[in-house]
Design a protein around this motif. Structure first.
Motif, PDB file in Angstrom:
ATOM      1  N   ASN A  23       0.819  -1.218   0.000  1.00 20.53           N
ATOM      2  CA  ASN A  23       0.000   0.000   0.000  1.00 20.53           C
ATOM      3  C   ASN A  23       0.847   1.260   0.000  1.00 20.53           C
ATOM      4  N   GLU A  24       1.965   1.233   0.726  1.00 18.42           N
ATOM      5  CA  GLU A  24       2.796   2.427   0.850  1.00 18.42           C
ATOM      6  C   GLU A  24       3.820   2.563  -0.274  1.00 18.42           C
ATOM      7  N   ASN A  25       4.190   1.430  -0.911  1.00 21.51           N
ATOM      8  CA  ASN A  25       5.263   1.498  -1.898  1.00 21.51           C
ATOM      9  C   ASN A  25       4.898   0.846  -3.223  1.00 21.51           C
ATOM     10  N   GLY A  26       4.424  -0.377  -3.192  1.00 22.96           N
ATOM     11  CA  GLY A  26       4.050  -1.085  -4.412  1.00 22.96           C
ATOM     12  C   GLY A  26       5.104  -2.022  -4.962  1.00 22.96           C
ATOM     13  N   LYS A  27       6.376  -1.795  -4.645  1.00 18.24           N
ATOM     14  CA  LYS A  27       7.461  -2.659  -5.119  1.00 18.24           C
ATOM     15  C   LYS A  27       7.972  -3.465  -3.927  1.00 18.24           C
ATOM     16  N   VAL A  28       7.502  -4.715  -3.821  1.00 19.92           N
ATOM     17  CA  VAL A  28       7.787  -5.510  -2.626  1.00 19.92           C
ATOM     18  C   VAL A  28       8.314  -6.888  -3.006  1.00 19.92           C
ATOM     19  N   ILE A  29       9.412  -7.262  -2.360  1.00 15.95           N
ATOM     20  CA  ILE A  29       9.949  -8.622  -2.438  1.00 15.95           C
ATOM     21  C   ILE A  29       9.745  -9.250  -1.068  1.00 15.95           C
ATOM     22  N   VAL A  30       9.225 -10.465  -1.055  1.00  6.37           N
ATOM     23  CA  VAL A  30       8.974 -11.188   0.190  1.00  6.37           C
ATOM     24  C   VAL A  30       9.974 -12.327   0.298  1.00  6.37           C
ATOM     25  N   THR A  31      10.552 -12.473   1.479  1.00  6.57           N
ATOM     26  CA  THR A  31      11.470 -13.569   1.749  1.00  6.57           C
ATOM     27  C   THR A  31      11.136 -14.151   3.115  1.00  6.57           C
TER      28      THR A  31
END
Length: 118
Positions: free
Chosen positions: A72-80
């Motif tokens: 919601n705050e950024n849009g570019k997310v990598i999950v690990t």
């Protein structure tokens, strides 16, 4: 006249046990070595990495909430992290994430980061 390049920034949150903290330190060290600054906020970052926990139901919910907040705050997310190793739960809940990796995947996260920046 010199042109100043913008220093890339990354927002980072790490949830879970000491092993997750160890993974987080490894990823942060690699990011800093590549010239990234760690940002105190998601909205001004070039990318956000969420290092998740998937051990108990409450940790899964906290991780999914953290991923949603970052999106919601950024849009570019990598999950690990451990939640990434639990099948499709992240992609099903948050299909907009750029990539999902499991625990002990610092090199894989860095590869995903490079693809996301390209």
């Amino acid at each position: 006249m010199t042109i100043q390049q913008k220093v890339p920034t990354v927002g980072f949150v790490s949830l879970g046990c000491p092993k997750a903290s160890s993974d987080a330190e490894r990823i942060l060290t690699k990011l800093r070595a590549e010239g990234y600054e760690i940002s105190p906020s998601y909205d001004n970052s070039d990318l956000v990495i969420v290092n998740t926990c998937g051990f108990i139901d409450a940790a899964v919910e906290e991780s999914l909430d953290a991923i949603g907040e970052a999106l919601n705050e950024n849009g570019k997310v990598i999950v690990t992290g451990c939640l990434g190793a639990k099948g499709d739960i992240v992609q099903t809940t948050h299909p907009a994430v750029l990539a999902v990796t499991g625990p002990h995947a610092a090199d894989e996260v860095m590869g995903c980061r490079r693809r996301a920046s390209a």
